[in-house]
Scaffold this motif. Structure first.
Motif: not given
Length: 282
Positions: A186-202, A101-108
């Motif tokens: 990859f930092e502090n034994n964590r894999v973190t990423c960010r990307f975009k993907r189309p909202l509509y696709v065939p 409880p109360g964790c964030d992107a670096e501690t969850c």
């Protein structure tokens, strides 16, 4: 007097002829003197700078120097990975947190965020692992037949975004990858990423439309030579309801270690034990 005037005109004419290139230029004469002696023998090379070379060198120096006089870098610096902001959760983006409880992107144990940007959806993922972290889009809360996006930490230290399709209990990588604007660290034994993907696709079997609501499957685990292996926990968490990309929520899911006292059966046992202790033994 006339002779002197004509001699002056003649000297002016000769100077004009020399200026337009018929006569040898000072540069050519300097090169000749530097390369040969008076009778054609090899001469001594002497440093020589004409007006053009001086101007060119000064121009290049001013072109590639900053205002402070330091050389500009040959390539623009790469921006570092921007940390995931949890203060935006439930406001300008949706978040799912799994862990303490109360964790964030670096501690969850696991963290996911999503937000719409034009015709794209931007995802941010992070997990306590040195291998991979992924999110799957499911229609039935069960693993199998799911569109999956994963961020994999390879042996070169890079984090790459991959597209998978769950076939039963294992993930098959799909060559068609809808991800773009990829970032990973990859930092502090964590894999973190960010990307975009189309909202509509065939609509395809391996690719879902994100404008529809889906159950989200969360998983992470080790990787071997950039290939994912079995997830860390036997029963990866699943969202208890379908997630809409149009509704920004901040959802917390306690990890197994923090679910003990939230179980109805456990609470019932605690009440029974308390009653037993208060009443005493017969």
């Amino acid at each position: 007097m006339i002779f002197l005037r004509r001699l002056l005109q003649l000297s002016v004419l000769v100077s004009h002829i020399g200026w337009w290139g018929v006569a040898s230029s000072p540069t050519d004469e300097g090169a000749l003197r530097a390369g040969q002696g008076e009778h054609g023998e090899p001469g001594h090379h002497e440093p020589h700078k004409d007006s053009y070379s001086t101007f060119a060198s000064e121009f290049l120096e001013s072109r590639y120097l900053s205002d402070d006089g330091y050389p500009f870098p040959t390539a623009p610096p790469v921006d570092p990975f921007a940390k995931i902001k949890v203060t935006d959760c439930g406001v300008t983006k949706g978040c799912i947190r799994y862990g303490k409880p109360g964790c964030d992107a670096e501690t969850c144990d696991y963290f996911l965020s999503y937000r719409r940007i034009g015709t794209d959806v931007e995802y941010e993922m992070s997990a306590d692992t040195d291998g991979w972290v992924a999110v799957g889009f499911s229609s039935d809360k069960k693993m199998g037949g799911d569109d999956v996006m994963g961020c994999v930490h390879d042996d070169n230290g890079r984090v790459r975004i991959h597209h998978f399709y769950n076939v039963g209990q294992w993930a098959k990588e799909i060559k068609r990858n809808p991800a773009r604007d990829e970032e990973g660290i990859f930092e502090n034994n964590r894999v973190t990423c960010r990307f975009k993907r189309p909202l509509y696709v065939p609509r395809e079997e391996t690719l879902v439309d994100l404008h529809l609501s889906w159950y989200y499957l969360f998983a992470w685990g080790p990787a071997i030579q950039g290939s994912i292996t079995r997830h860390d926990i036997d029963s990866p968490p699943v969202s208890d309801r379908m997630i809409s990309i149009y509704k920004y929520e901040d959802i917390f899911m306690p990890s197994t270690a923090y679910q003990t006292f939230n179980s109805p059966l456990c609470l019932l046992l605690i009440v029974a034990l308390t009653f037993y202790l208060l009443m005493g033994t017969p």
